[in-house]
Enzyme design. Sequence first.
Site, PDB file in Angstrom:
ATOM      1  N   TYR A  33       0.824  -1.210   0.000  1.00 54.29           N
ATOM      2  CA  TYR A  33       0.000   0.000   0.000  1.00 54.29           C
ATOM      3  C   TYR A  33       0.854   1.254   0.000  1.00 54.29           C
ATOM      4  O   TYR A  33       2.069   1.205   0.221  1.00 54.29           O
ATOM      5  CB  TYR A  33      -0.954   0.006   1.199  1.00 54.29           C
ATOM      6  CG  TYR A  33      -0.306   0.335   2.526  1.00 54.29           C
ATOM      7  CD1 TYR A  33       0.460  -0.608   3.202  1.00 54.29           C
ATOM      8  CD2 TYR A  33      -0.437   1.596   3.098  1.00 54.29           C
ATOM      9  CE1 TYR A  33       1.062  -0.300   4.417  1.00 54.29           C
ATOM     10  CE2 TYR A  33       0.162   1.911   4.316  1.00 54.29           C
ATOM     11  CZ  TYR A  33       0.909   0.955   4.963  1.00 54.29           C
ATOM     12  OH  TYR A  33       1.510   1.258   6.155  1.00 54.29           O
ATOM     13  N   LYS A 146       6.477  -2.074   2.221  1.00 54.31           N
ATOM     14  CA  LYS A 146       5.249  -1.471   2.765  1.00 54.31           C
ATOM     15  C   LYS A 146       4.071  -2.402   2.491  1.00 54.31           C
ATOM     16  O   LYS A 146       3.246  -2.151   1.607  1.00 54.31           O
ATOM     17  CB  LYS A 146       5.034  -0.084   2.144  1.00 54.31           C
ATOM     18  CG  LYS A 146       4.149   0.839   2.977  1.00 54.31           C
ATOM     19  CD  LYS A 146       4.231   2.269   2.485  1.00 54.31           C
ATOM     20  CE  LYS A 146       3.200   3.160   3.150  1.00 54.31           C
ATOM     21  NZ  LYS A 146       3.476   3.464   4.557  1.00 54.31           N
ATOM     22  N   GLU A 180      11.644   2.493  14.637  1.00 57.82           N
ATOM     23  CA  GLU A 180      10.821   3.584  14.083  1.00 57.82           C
ATOM     24  C   GLU A 180       9.542   3.678  14.892  1.00 57.82           C
ATOM     25  O   GLU A 180       9.377   2.989  15.891  1.00 57.82           O
ATOM     26  CB  GLU A 180      10.529   3.319  12.598  1.00 57.82           C
ATOM     27  CG  GLU A 180       9.837   2.001  12.319  1.00 57.82           C
ATOM     28  CD  GLU A 180       9.664   1.693  10.821  1.00 57.82           C
ATOM     29  OE1 GLU A 180       9.787   2.596   9.993  1.00 57.82           O
ATOM     30  OE2 GLU A 180       9.385   0.519  10.510  1.00 57.82           O
ATOM     31  N   LEU A 204      10.890   1.166   7.476  1.00 60.10           N
ATOM     32  CA  LEU A 204      10.399   1.608   6.173  1.00 60.10           C
ATOM     33  C   LEU A 204      11.113   2.901   5.789  1.00 60.10           C
ATOM     34  O   LEU A 204      11.320   3.783   6.625  1.00 60.10           O
ATOM     35  CB  LEU A 204       8.891   1.873   6.246  1.00 60.10           C
ATOM     36  CG  LEU A 204       8.287   2.249   4.891  1.00 60.10           C
ATOM     37  CD1 LEU A 204       8.119   1.007   4.031  1.00 60.10           C
ATOM     38  CD2 LEU A 204       6.973   2.971   5.065  1.00 60.10           C
TER      39      LEU A 204
END
Lengths: 285, 285
Positions: A33, A146, A180, A204
Amino acid sequence: MKELSFFDGTFIQTNEKKVCIEDRGYQFGDGIYEATHVYNGKCFALERHLKRCRRSMRELRIPITYMDEELRAIHEDIIQKSQIKDGSIYFQITRCTAPRVHYFPEKVIPHLSMTMRQSDIHSDWQETGIHAVLSEDIRWLRCDIKTINLLGNVLAKQHAHEKDAQEAVLFRKETNLITEGSSSNLFIVKDEVLWTHPINNFILKGVTRSILLEECAPQLGLPVVEKAFSPQFALSADEMFVTSTSMEVTPIISLEGTTIGKGTPGKVTQKLLQAYHVLVKKECY
Amino acid sequence: MKELSFFDGTFIQTNEKKVCIEDRGYQFGDGIYEATHVYNGKCFALERHLKRCRRSMRELRIPITYMDEELRAIHEDIIQKSQIKDGSIYFQITRCTAPRVHYFPEKVIPHLSMTMRQSDIHSDWQETGIHAVLSEDIRWLRCDIKTINLLGNVLAKQHAHEKDAQEAVLFRKETNLITEGSSSNLFIVKDEVLWTHPINNFILKGVTRSILLEECAPQLGLPVVEKAFSPQFALSADEMFVTSTSMEVTPIISLEGTTIGKGTPGKVTQKLLQAYHVLVKKECY
Protein backbone atom coordinates in the site's frame (compact mmCIF):
# COMPACT_ATOMS: atom_id res chain seq x y z
CA MET A 1 -17.94 14.84 -1.29
CA LYS A 2 -16.46 13.67 1.97
CA GLU A 3 -14.91 10.55 0.49
CA LEU A 4 -14.72 8.54 -2.71
CA SER A 5 -13.31 5.11 -3.47
CA PHE A 6 -12.09 3.15 -6.45
CA PHE A 7 -11.78 -0.55 -7.16
CA ASP A 8 -10.23 -2.18 -10.24
CA GLY A 9 -11.13 0.52 -12.73
CA THR A 10 -14.37 1.90 -11.32
CA PHE A 11 -15.24 4.63 -8.86
CA ILE A 12 -17.32 3.22 -6.01
CA GLN A 13 -18.81 4.13 -2.67
CA THR A 14 -16.42 3.08 0.10
CA ASN A 15 -18.94 0.71 1.67
CA GLU A 16 -19.72 -1.20 -1.57
CA LYS A 17 -18.81 -4.87 -1.49
CA LYS A 18 -16.16 -5.39 -4.13
CA VAL A 19 -13.71 -7.90 -2.71
CA CYS A 20 -13.97 -11.70 -2.82
CA ILE A 21 -13.21 -13.70 0.32
CA GLU A 22 -10.39 -15.44 -1.57
CA ASP A 23 -8.60 -12.23 -2.46
CA ARG A 24 -5.08 -12.99 -1.23
CA GLY A 25 -5.03 -9.59 0.39
CA TYR A 26 -7.85 -10.85 2.63
CA GLN A 27 -6.43 -14.31 3.41
CA PHE A 28 -2.66 -13.70 3.55
CA GLY A 29 -2.22 -9.92 3.69
CA ASP A 30 -0.54 -10.50 0.34
CA GLY A 31 -0.36 -6.94 -0.89
CA ILE A 32 1.26 -3.52 -0.58
CA TYR A 33 0.00 0.00 0.00
CA GLU A 34 0.79 3.69 -0.16
CA ALA A 35 -0.80 6.75 1.42
CA THR A 36 -0.35 10.29 0.18
CA HIS A 37 -1.60 13.69 1.28
CA VAL A 38 -3.46 16.09 -0.97
CA TYR A 39 -2.91 19.80 -0.35
CA ASN A 40 -4.92 22.34 -2.33
CA GLY A 41 -6.11 19.62 -4.73
CA LYS A 42 -2.58 18.37 -5.44
CA CYS A 43 -0.97 15.16 -4.31
CA PHE A 44 2.37 15.93 -2.60
CA ALA A 45 5.47 13.85 -3.43
CA LEU A 46 3.46 11.37 -5.49
CA GLU A 47 6.50 10.35 -7.58
CA ARG A 48 8.36 9.20 -4.49
CA HIS A 49 5.33 7.17 -3.38
CA LEU A 50 4.92 5.56 -6.80
CA LYS A 51 8.61 4.65 -6.87
CA ARG A 52 8.33 2.99 -3.46
CA CYS A 53 5.14 1.22 -4.54
CA ARG A 54 7.00 -0.34 -7.47
CA ARG A 55 9.80 -1.44 -5.18
CA SER A 56 7.38 -3.06 -2.71
CA MET A 57 5.72 -4.95 -5.56
CA ARG A 58 9.06 -6.10 -6.96
CA GLU A 59 10.17 -7.34 -3.53
CA LEU A 60 6.97 -9.40 -3.16
CA ARG A 61 7.01 -10.28 -6.87
CA ILE A 62 3.51 -8.99 -7.45
CA PRO A 63 3.33 -8.32 -11.20
CA ILE A 64 3.33 -4.57 -11.89
CA THR A 65 0.32 -4.27 -14.17
CA TYR A 66 -0.07 -0.51 -13.74
CA MET A 67 2.11 2.11 -15.37
CA ASP A 68 3.05 5.06 -13.17
CA GLU A 69 1.08 7.21 -15.65
CA GLU A 70 -2.08 5.22 -14.91
CA LEU A 71 -1.68 5.43 -11.14
CA ARG A 72 -0.99 9.15 -11.46
CA ALA A 73 -4.12 9.58 -13.61
CA ILE A 74 -6.28 7.66 -11.11
CA HIS A 75 -4.98 9.91 -8.33
CA GLU A 76 -5.86 12.99 -10.39
CA ASP A 77 -9.29 11.59 -11.24
CA ILE A 78 -10.22 10.76 -7.66
CA ILE A 79 -9.19 14.24 -6.52
CA GLN A 80 -11.23 15.84 -9.29
CA LYS A 81 -14.32 13.63 -8.89
CA SER A 82 -14.36 13.90 -5.09
CA GLN A 83 -13.76 17.67 -5.22
CA ILE A 84 -11.75 17.28 -2.04
CA LYS A 85 -9.06 19.95 -1.71
CA ASP A 86 -7.33 18.75 1.42
CA GLY A 87 -7.34 15.09 2.23
CA SER A 88 -5.58 11.78 2.14
CA ILE A 89 -5.44 9.12 -0.54
CA TYR A 90 -4.85 5.51 0.45
CA PHE A 91 -4.32 2.80 -2.12
CA GLN A 92 -3.35 -0.83 -1.97
CA ILE A 93 -2.56 -3.52 -4.52
CA THR A 94 -3.12 -7.18 -3.64
CA ARG A 95 -1.68 -10.08 -5.60
CA CYS A 96 -4.92 -11.61 -6.92
CA THR A 97 -7.96 -13.70 -6.08
CA ALA A 98 -7.37 -17.47 -6.20
CA PRO A 99 -8.23 -20.66 -4.31
CA ARG A 100 -6.18 -20.59 -1.11
CA VAL A 101 -2.67 -22.02 -1.36
CA HIS A 102 0.36 -20.36 0.21
CA TYR A 103 2.59 -20.18 -2.87
CA PHE A 104 1.86 -17.72 -5.68
CA PRO A 105 -0.91 -18.82 -8.06
CA GLU A 106 -0.05 -19.20 -11.73
CA LYS A 107 -2.59 -16.74 -13.03
CA VAL A 108 -2.15 -13.43 -11.25
CA ILE A 109 -4.37 -10.39 -11.81
CA PRO A 110 -3.68 -7.83 -9.05
CA HIS A 111 -6.47 -5.78 -7.49
CA LEU A 112 -6.21 -2.05 -6.92
CA SER A 113 -8.36 -0.34 -4.31
CA MET A 114 -8.22 3.32 -3.30
CA THR A 115 -10.01 5.70 -0.95
CA MET A 116 -9.78 9.47 -0.79
CA ARG A 117 -11.05 11.27 2.30
CA GLN A 118 -11.19 14.79 3.59
CA SER A 119 -8.62 15.14 6.32
CA ASP A 120 -6.52 17.84 7.82
CA ILE A 121 -3.01 17.49 9.12
CA HIS A 122 -3.02 17.56 12.96
CA SER A 123 -1.55 21.06 13.23
CA ASP A 124 -2.50 21.03 16.91
CA TRP A 125 -0.12 18.10 17.46
CA GLN A 126 2.58 20.01 15.63
CA GLU A 127 2.04 23.04 17.86
CA THR A 128 1.85 21.32 21.23
CA GLY A 129 3.78 18.10 20.55
CA ILE A 130 2.56 14.58 21.26
CA HIS A 131 3.15 11.91 23.86
CA ALA A 132 4.71 8.57 22.90
CA VAL A 133 5.15 5.21 24.55
CA LEU A 134 7.78 2.52 24.04
CA SER A 135 6.66 -0.76 22.54
CA GLU A 136 8.67 -3.87 21.67
CA ASP A 137 9.15 -4.21 17.91
CA ILE A 138 7.79 -7.71 17.24
CA ARG A 139 7.27 -7.28 13.50
CA TRP A 140 8.74 -9.43 10.77
CA LEU A 141 12.23 -8.83 9.37
CA ARG A 142 11.18 -7.14 6.12
CA CYS A 143 9.79 -3.89 7.48
CA ASP A 144 11.38 -2.18 4.47
CA ILE A 145 8.47 -3.45 2.35
CA LYS A 146 5.25 -1.47 2.77
CA THR A 147 2.96 -4.49 3.04
CA ILE A 148 -0.52 -4.83 4.47
CA ASN A 149 0.76 -7.38 7.07
CA LEU A 150 0.33 -4.71 9.73
CA LEU A 151 -0.76 -6.49 12.91
CA GLY A 152 2.47 -5.64 14.74
CA ASN A 153 1.94 -1.97 13.93
CA VAL A 154 -1.75 -2.19 14.86
CA LEU A 155 -1.03 -3.69 18.29
CA ALA A 156 1.66 -1.09 19.02
CA LYS A 157 -0.59 1.80 18.02
CA GLN A 158 -3.40 0.36 20.12
CA HIS A 159 -1.01 0.19 23.08
CA ALA A 160 -0.20 3.90 22.60
CA HIS A 161 -3.89 4.75 22.19
CA GLU A 162 -4.75 3.09 25.51
CA LYS A 163 -2.02 5.08 27.27
CA ASP A 164 -3.41 8.35 25.86
CA ALA A 165 -0.33 8.62 23.68
CA GLN A 166 -0.39 9.41 19.97
CA GLU A 167 2.45 7.19 18.82
CA ALA A 168 4.37 4.07 19.86
CA VAL A 169 8.15 4.09 19.48
CA LEU A 170 9.30 0.59 18.57
CA PHE A 171 12.51 -1.01 19.81
CA ARG A 172 14.03 -4.42 19.15
CA LYS A 173 14.49 -6.32 22.40
CA GLU A 174 17.43 -8.38 21.08
CA THR A 175 19.52 -5.28 20.39
CA ASN A 176 17.86 -2.66 22.62
CA LEU A 177 17.72 -0.36 19.59
CA ILE A 178 14.86 1.88 18.48
CA THR A 179 13.71 1.23 14.92
CA GLU A 180 10.82 3.58 14.08
CA GLY A 181 7.31 4.61 15.11
CA SER A 182 4.29 2.36 14.62
CA SER A 183 3.30 4.45 11.57
CA SER A 184 6.19 6.91 11.32
CA ASN A 185 9.97 7.30 11.31
CA LEU A 186 11.61 8.52 14.51
CA PHE A 187 14.28 11.23 14.83
CA ILE A 188 16.11 12.80 17.73
CA VAL A 189 18.20 15.96 17.92
CA LYS A 190 21.13 15.81 20.31
CA ASP A 191 23.81 18.47 20.53
CA GLU A 192 22.58 19.91 17.23
CA VAL A 193 22.97 16.65 15.35
CA LEU A 194 19.98 14.86 13.78
CA TRP A 195 19.83 11.11 14.48
CA THR A 196 17.67 8.47 12.85
CA HIS A 197 17.76 4.73 12.16
CA PRO A 198 19.62 3.78 8.94
CA ILE A 199 17.80 2.26 5.97
CA ASN A 200 17.74 -1.52 6.25
CA ASN A 201 15.23 -4.34 6.72
CA PHE A 202 14.13 -3.04 10.14
CA ILE A 203 12.44 0.18 8.99
CA LEU A 204 10.40 1.61 6.17
CA LYS A 205 12.09 4.22 4.03
CA GLY A 206 9.51 6.90 4.74
CA VAL A 207 8.91 9.50 2.05
CA THR A 208 8.84 12.32 4.60
CA ARG A 209 12.03 10.90 6.16
CA SER A 210 13.76 11.02 2.76
CA ILE A 211 12.60 14.57 2.07
CA LEU A 212 13.88 15.70 5.46
CA LEU A 213 17.29 14.07 5.02
CA GLU A 214 17.75 15.02 1.37
CA GLU A 215 16.26 18.50 1.35
CA CYS A 216 15.34 20.06 4.70
CA ALA A 217 18.32 19.09 6.88
CA PRO A 218 20.93 20.21 4.29
CA GLN A 219 19.11 23.54 3.90
CA LEU A 220 19.49 24.12 7.64
CA GLY A 221 23.12 22.96 7.61
CA LEU A 222 22.12 20.28 10.10
CA PRO A 223 24.50 17.31 10.43
CA VAL A 224 22.75 13.93 10.11
CA VAL A 225 23.74 10.57 11.60
CA GLU A 226 21.89 7.53 10.28
CA LYS A 227 22.64 5.19 13.16
CA ALA A 228 20.42 3.15 15.48
CA PHE A 229 20.25 4.18 19.14
CA SER A 230 18.80 2.86 22.37
CA PRO A 231 15.70 4.09 24.23
CA GLN A 232 18.06 5.35 26.96
CA PHE A 233 20.00 7.46 24.47
CA ALA A 234 16.74 8.76 23.02
CA LEU A 235 15.52 9.84 26.45
CA SER A 236 18.62 12.04 26.81
CA ALA A 237 17.89 13.82 23.51
CA ASP A 238 17.28 17.57 23.28
CA GLU A 239 14.42 17.06 20.84
CA MET A 240 12.45 14.15 19.43
CA PHE A 241 10.00 13.97 16.55
CA VAL A 242 8.31 11.62 14.10
CA THR A 243 7.79 12.00 10.38
CA SER A 244 5.08 10.56 8.19
CA THR A 245 2.88 11.63 5.31
CA SER A 246 -0.05 12.33 7.61
CA MET A 247 1.94 13.72 10.56
CA GLU A 248 4.56 15.59 8.46
CA VAL A 249 7.03 16.59 11.22
CA THR A 250 5.41 16.17 14.64
CA PRO A 251 7.31 16.83 17.90
CA ILE A 252 7.33 14.25 20.69
CA ILE A 253 7.43 15.98 24.08
CA SER A 254 7.35 12.89 26.28
CA LEU A 255 8.35 9.26 25.88
CA GLU A 256 7.01 6.68 28.30
CA GLY A 257 6.15 9.51 30.70
CA THR A 258 9.64 11.07 30.64
CA THR A 259 9.83 14.65 29.39
CA ILE A 260 12.00 15.12 26.30
CA GLY A 261 14.16 18.27 26.29
CA LYS A 262 12.14 21.16 27.70
CA GLY A 263 8.81 19.39 27.20
CA THR A 264 7.88 21.68 24.32
CA PRO A 265 8.42 21.33 20.54
CA GLY A 266 12.15 21.82 19.87
CA LYS A 267 13.62 24.61 17.78
CA VAL A 268 15.30 22.33 15.25
CA THR A 269 12.07 20.31 14.89
CA GLN A 270 10.13 23.51 14.20
CA LYS A 271 12.66 24.67 11.62
CA LEU A 272 12.47 21.31 9.85
CA LEU A 273 8.68 21.49 9.81
CA GLN A 274 8.86 25.02 8.36
CA ALA A 275 11.29 23.83 5.66
CA TYR A 276 8.93 20.96 4.87
CA HIS A 277 5.98 23.33 4.57
CA VAL A 278 7.96 25.46 2.13
CA LEU A 279 8.40 22.39 -0.09
CA VAL A 280 4.69 21.58 0.16
CA LYS A 281 3.82 25.18 -0.78
CA LYS A 282 6.21 25.08 -3.73
CA GLU A 283 4.75 21.85 -5.12
CA CYS A 284 1.04 22.23 -4.33
CA TYR A 285 0.14 25.91 -4.21
CA MET B 1 -20.97 -29.50 -5.18
CA LYS B 2 -17.25 -28.95 -5.49
CA GLU B 3 -17.19 -26.03 -3.10
CA LEU B 4 -19.45 -23.77 -1.07
CA SER B 5 -18.78 -20.59 0.86
CA PHE B 6 -20.34 -18.58 3.64
CA PHE B 7 -20.13 -14.93 4.65
CA ASP B 8 -21.68 -13.31 7.73
CA GLY B 9 -24.70 -15.56 8.00
CA THR B 10 -25.38 -16.45 4.37
CA PHE B 11 -24.21 -19.23 2.09
CA ILE B 12 -22.60 -17.76 -1.02
CA GLN B 13 -20.66 -18.72 -4.11
CA THR B 14 -16.95 -18.41 -3.42
CA ASN B 15 -16.46 -15.78 -6.14
CA GLU B 16 -19.24 -13.46 -4.92
CA LYS B 17 -18.08 -10.02 -3.82
CA LYS B 18 -18.91 -9.73 -0.17
CA VAL B 19 -16.04 -7.84 1.42
CA CYS B 20 -15.59 -4.05 1.64
CA ILE B 21 -12.20 -2.54 0.85
CA GLU B 22 -12.07 -1.15 4.39
CA ASP B 23 -12.50 -4.54 6.05
CA ARG B 24 -9.55 -4.52 8.46
CA GLY B 25 -8.73 -8.03 7.31
CA TYR B 26 -8.04 -6.50 3.88
CA GLN B 27 -6.05 -3.47 5.03
CA PHE B 28 -4.16 -4.74 8.08
CA GLY B 29 -4.47 -8.51 8.01
CA ASP B 30 -6.38 -7.92 11.23
CA GLY B 31 -7.95 -11.33 11.66
CA ILE B 32 -7.48 -14.98 12.54
CA TYR B 33 -8.24 -18.26 10.82
CA GLU B 34 -8.65 -22.00 11.21
CA ALA B 35 -8.63 -24.88 8.75
CA THR B 36 -10.10 -28.31 9.41
CA HIS B 37 -10.39 -31.51 7.44
CA VAL B 38 -13.66 -33.32 6.80
CA TYR B 39 -13.52 -37.11 6.58
CA ASN B 40 -16.65 -39.03 5.66
CA GLY B 41 -18.79 -35.93 6.17
CA LYS B 42 -17.42 -35.27 9.65
CA CYS B 43 -15.07 -32.53 10.76
CA PHE B 44 -12.09 -34.02 12.61
CA ALA B 45 -10.87 -32.46 15.87
CA LEU B 46 -13.18 -29.47 15.50
CA GLU B 47 -13.25 -28.81 19.26
CA ARG B 48 -9.49 -28.30 19.34
CA HIS B 49 -9.70 -25.89 16.39
CA LEU B 50 -12.53 -23.90 18.00
CA LYS B 51 -10.58 -23.67 21.24
CA ARG B 52 -7.53 -22.32 19.39
CA CYS B 53 -9.74 -19.92 17.44
CA ARG B 54 -11.02 -18.44 20.69
CA ARG B 55 -7.47 -18.08 21.98
CA SER B 56 -6.31 -16.30 18.80
CA MET B 57 -9.22 -13.88 19.07
CA ARG B 58 -8.53 -13.22 22.72
CA GLU B 59 -4.85 -12.54 22.01
CA LEU B 60 -5.77 -9.98 19.32
CA ARG B 61 -8.73 -8.75 21.37
CA ILE B 62 -11.21 -9.36 18.59
CA PRO B 63 -14.61 -9.59 20.32
CA ILE B 64 -15.85 -13.20 20.30
CA THR B 65 -19.34 -12.74 18.93
CA TYR B 66 -19.84 -16.39 18.00
CA MET B 67 -20.59 -19.17 20.43
CA ASP B 68 -18.78 -22.44 19.79
CA GLU B 69 -22.24 -23.95 19.19
CA GLU B 70 -22.85 -21.53 16.32
CA LEU B 71 -19.49 -22.18 14.69
CA ARG B 72 -20.07 -25.91 15.07
CA ALA B 73 -23.54 -25.58 13.50
CA ILE B 74 -22.17 -23.56 10.55
CA HIS B 75 -19.56 -26.27 9.98
CA GLU B 76 -22.29 -28.92 10.00
CA ASP B 77 -24.47 -26.86 7.68
CA ILE B 78 -21.77 -26.24 5.11
CA ILE B 79 -20.91 -29.95 5.04
CA GLN B 80 -24.56 -30.88 4.59
CA LYS B 81 -25.38 -28.21 2.00
CA SER B 82 -22.25 -28.84 -0.04
CA GLN B 83 -22.72 -32.62 0.15
CA ILE B 84 -18.93 -32.92 0.23
CA LYS B 85 -17.78 -36.04 2.06
CA ASP B 86 -14.04 -35.48 2.03
CA GLY B 87 -12.72 -31.98 1.95
CA SER B 88 -11.33 -29.03 3.81
CA ILE B 89 -13.06 -26.19 5.59
CA TYR B 90 -11.29 -22.87 5.93
CA PHE B 91 -12.71 -20.04 7.99
CA GLN B 92 -11.46 -16.67 9.10
CA ILE B 93 -12.74 -13.93 11.36
CA THR B 94 -11.64 -10.33 10.81
CA ARG B 95 -12.06 -7.56 13.34
CA CYS B 96 -14.53 -5.34 11.43
CA THR B 97 -14.98 -2.83 8.62
CA ALA B 98 -14.12 0.75 9.56
CA PRO B 99 -12.38 3.84 8.16
CA ARG B 100 -8.66 3.09 8.22
CA VAL B 101 -6.86 3.91 11.47
CA HIS B 102 -4.30 1.60 13.05
CA TYR B 103 -5.82 1.32 16.52
CA PHE B 104 -8.99 -0.68 17.14
CA PRO B 105 -12.21 1.11 16.14
CA GLU B 106 -14.82 1.70 18.83
CA LYS B 107 -17.63 -0.11 17.09
CA VAL B 108 -16.48 -3.61 16.21
CA ILE B 109 -18.60 -6.13 14.33
CA PRO B 110 -16.38 -9.05 13.22
CA HIS B 111 -16.81 -10.71 9.82
CA LEU B 112 -16.87 -14.47 9.38
CA SER B 113 -16.03 -16.04 6.03
CA MET B 114 -15.75 -19.74 5.27
CA THR B 115 -15.09 -21.99 2.29
CA MET B 116 -15.51 -25.74 2.03
CA ARG B 117 -13.83 -27.56 -0.85
CA GLN B 118 -13.44 -31.13 -1.99
CA SER B 119 -9.90 -32.20 -1.27
CA ASP B 120 -8.07 -35.35 -0.54
CA ILE B 121 -5.13 -35.78 1.78
CA HIS B 122 -1.91 -36.23 -0.22
CA SER B 123 -1.55 -39.93 0.52
CA ASP B 124 1.10 -40.11 -2.23
CA TRP B 125 3.26 -37.71 -0.19
CA GLN B 126 2.74 -39.90 2.87
CA GLU B 127 3.81 -42.99 0.94
CA THR B 128 6.89 -41.59 -0.81
CA GLY B 129 7.84 -38.71 1.49
CA ILE B 130 8.45 -35.11 0.46
CA HIS B 131 11.43 -32.87 -0.14
CA ALA B 132 11.98 -29.79 2.01
CA VAL B 133 14.20 -26.74 1.85
CA LEU B 134 15.55 -24.53 4.63
CA SER B 135 14.31 -20.96 4.78
CA GLU B 136 15.12 -18.19 7.24
CA ASP B 137 12.26 -17.56 9.64
CA ILE B 138 11.62 -13.82 9.18
CA ARG B 139 8.12 -13.77 10.65
CA TRP B 140 6.92 -11.66 13.54
CA LEU B 141 7.37 -12.73 17.17
CA ARG B 142 3.79 -13.86 17.80
CA CYS B 143 3.68 -16.95 15.60
CA ASP B 144 1.61 -18.60 18.35
CA ILE B 145 -1.42 -16.64 17.12
CA LYS B 146 -3.02 -18.03 13.97
CA THR B 147 -3.41 -14.70 12.19
CA ILE B 148 -3.88 -13.88 8.53
CA ASN B 149 -0.60 -11.90 8.50
CA LEU B 150 0.99 -14.69 6.48
CA LEU B 151 3.45 -13.07 4.09
CA GLY B 152 6.47 -14.65 5.77
CA ASN B 153 4.85 -18.08 5.39
CA VAL B 154 3.83 -17.31 1.81
CA LEU B 155 7.37 -16.30 0.78
CA ALA B 156 8.88 -19.41 2.40
CA LYS B 157 6.37 -21.75 0.75
CA GLN B 158 7.00 -20.04 -2.59
CA HIS B 159 10.75 -20.59 -2.10
CA ALA B 160 10.09 -24.31 -1.54
CA HIS B 161 7.76 -24.46 -4.53
CA GLU B 162 10.42 -23.00 -6.82
CA LYS B 163 12.93 -25.59 -5.62
CA ASP B 164 10.47 -28.43 -6.39
CA ALA B 165 10.11 -29.02 -2.67
CA GLN B 166 6.80 -29.42 -0.86
CA GLU B 167 7.65 -27.62 2.36
CA ALA B 168 10.03 -25.02 3.76
CA VAL B 169 11.59 -25.68 7.16
CA LEU B 170 12.03 -22.37 8.95
CA PHE B 171 14.98 -21.49 11.19
CA ARG B 172 15.77 -18.33 13.15
CA LYS B 173 19.09 -16.89 12.03
CA GLU B 174 19.82 -15.27 15.41
CA THR B 175 19.71 -18.58 17.25
CA ASN B 176 20.31 -21.09 14.43
CA LEU B 177 17.26 -23.01 15.64
CA ILE B 178 14.50 -24.59 13.59
CA THR B 179 11.02 -23.38 14.53
CA GLU B 180 8.46 -25.11 12.29
CA GLY B 181 7.40 -25.59 8.67
CA SER B 182 5.85 -22.80 6.59
CA SER B 183 2.42 -24.37 7.13
CA SER B 184 3.21 -27.26 9.48
CA ASN B 185 5.02 -28.31 12.64
CA LEU B 186 8.35 -30.11 12.25
CA PHE B 187 9.46 -33.26 14.06
CA ILE B 188 12.56 -35.42 13.97
CA VAL B 189 13.20 -38.90 15.31
CA LYS B 190 16.74 -39.51 16.57
CA ASP B 191 17.79 -42.62 18.47
CA GLU B 192 14.13 -43.46 18.98
CA VAL B 193 13.29 -40.16 20.62
CA LEU B 194 10.80 -37.72 19.09
CA TRP B 195 11.97 -34.10 18.99
CA THR B 196 9.97 -30.96 18.25
CA HIS B 197 10.09 -27.26 19.07
CA PRO B 198 8.47 -26.34 22.41
CA ILE B 199 5.32 -24.23 22.57
CA ASN B 200 6.20 -20.53 22.74
CA ASN B 201 5.83 -17.39 20.64
CA PHE B 202 7.95 -18.81 17.80
CA ILE B 203 5.56 -21.54 16.64
CA LEU B 204 1.90 -22.30 16.24
CA LYS B 205 0.47 -24.93 18.54
CA GLY B 206 -0.68 -27.19 15.73
CA VAL B 207 -3.74 -29.34 16.35
CA THR B 208 -2.10 -32.35 14.68
CA ARG B 209 1.05 -31.69 16.71
CA SER B 210 -0.98 -31.76 19.94
CA ILE B 211 -2.78 -34.96 18.96
CA LEU B 212 0.54 -36.63 18.17
CA LEU B 213 2.15 -35.60 21.44
CA GLU B 214 -0.87 -36.24 23.64
CA GLU B 215 -2.25 -39.38 22.04
CA CYS B 216 -0.15 -41.08 19.37
CA ALA B 217 3.35 -40.90 20.86
CA PRO B 218 2.28 -42.18 24.31
CA GLN B 219 0.44 -45.08 22.62
CA LEU B 220 3.70 -46.07 20.95
CA GLY B 221 5.69 -45.57 24.15
CA LEU B 222 7.78 -43.03 22.28
CA PRO B 223 9.79 -40.58 24.42
CA VAL B 224 9.23 -36.93 23.43
CA VAL B 225 11.58 -33.98 23.83
CA GLU B 226 10.09 -30.55 23.25
CA LYS B 227 13.31 -28.68 22.63
CA ALA B 228 14.51 -26.52 19.74
CA PHE B 229 17.36 -27.87 17.59
CA SER B 230 19.60 -26.64 14.80
CA PRO B 231 19.40 -27.48 11.09
CA GLN B 232 22.68 -29.41 11.53
CA PHE B 233 21.17 -31.57 14.27
CA ALA B 234 18.07 -32.12 12.14
CA LEU B 235 20.19 -33.31 9.20
CA SER B 236 21.63 -36.02 11.41
CA ALA B 237 18.17 -37.33 12.34
CA ASP B 238 17.01 -40.87 11.58
CA GLU B 239 13.60 -39.60 10.47
CA MET B 240 11.92 -36.27 9.84
CA PHE B 241 8.30 -35.37 9.27
CA VAL B 242 5.79 -32.54 9.35
CA THR B 243 2.32 -32.44 10.81
CA SER B 244 -0.65 -30.33 9.80
CA THR B 245 -4.38 -30.69 9.34
CA SER B 246 -4.01 -31.10 5.58
CA MET B 247 -0.77 -33.12 5.60
CA GLU B 248 -1.57 -35.19 8.72
CA VAL B 249 1.83 -36.87 9.28
CA THR B 250 3.99 -36.52 6.17
CA PRO B 251 7.59 -37.83 6.02
CA ILE B 252 10.42 -35.58 4.82
CA ILE B 253 13.04 -37.63 2.97
CA SER B 254 15.40 -34.82 2.06
CA LEU B 255 16.21 -31.41 3.48
CA GLU B 256 18.04 -28.88 1.35
CA GLY B 257 19.16 -31.73 -0.92
CA THR B 258 20.57 -33.87 1.90
CA THR B 259 18.97 -37.29 2.38
CA ILE B 260 17.35 -37.84 5.77
CA GLY B 261 17.88 -41.30 7.28
CA LYS B 262 17.55 -43.89 4.56
CA GLY B 263 15.77 -41.52 2.15
CA THR B 264 12.46 -43.31 2.65
CA PRO B 265 9.59 -42.71 5.13
CA GLY B 266 10.80 -43.77 8.56
CA LYS B 267 9.28 -46.55 10.64
CA VAL B 268 8.38 -44.36 13.61
CA THR B 269 6.82 -41.80 11.26
CA GLN B 270 4.70 -44.51 9.66
CA LYS B 271 3.57 -45.83 13.03
CA LEU B 272 2.57 -42.33 14.14
CA LEU B 273 0.60 -41.84 10.93
CA GLN B 274 -1.17 -45.16 11.48
CA ALA B 275 -2.02 -44.17 15.07
CA TYR B 276 -3.36 -40.86 13.76
CA HIS B 277 -5.51 -42.64 11.18
CA VAL B 278 -6.96 -44.82 13.92
CA LEU B 279 -8.08 -41.67 15.76
CA VAL B 280 -9.59 -40.24 12.55
CA LYS B 281 -11.46 -43.52 11.97
CA LYS B 282 -12.72 -43.55 15.52
CA GLU B 283 -14.06 -40.00 15.35
CA CYS B 284 -15.33 -39.78 11.76
CA TYR B 285 -16.32 -43.26 10.56
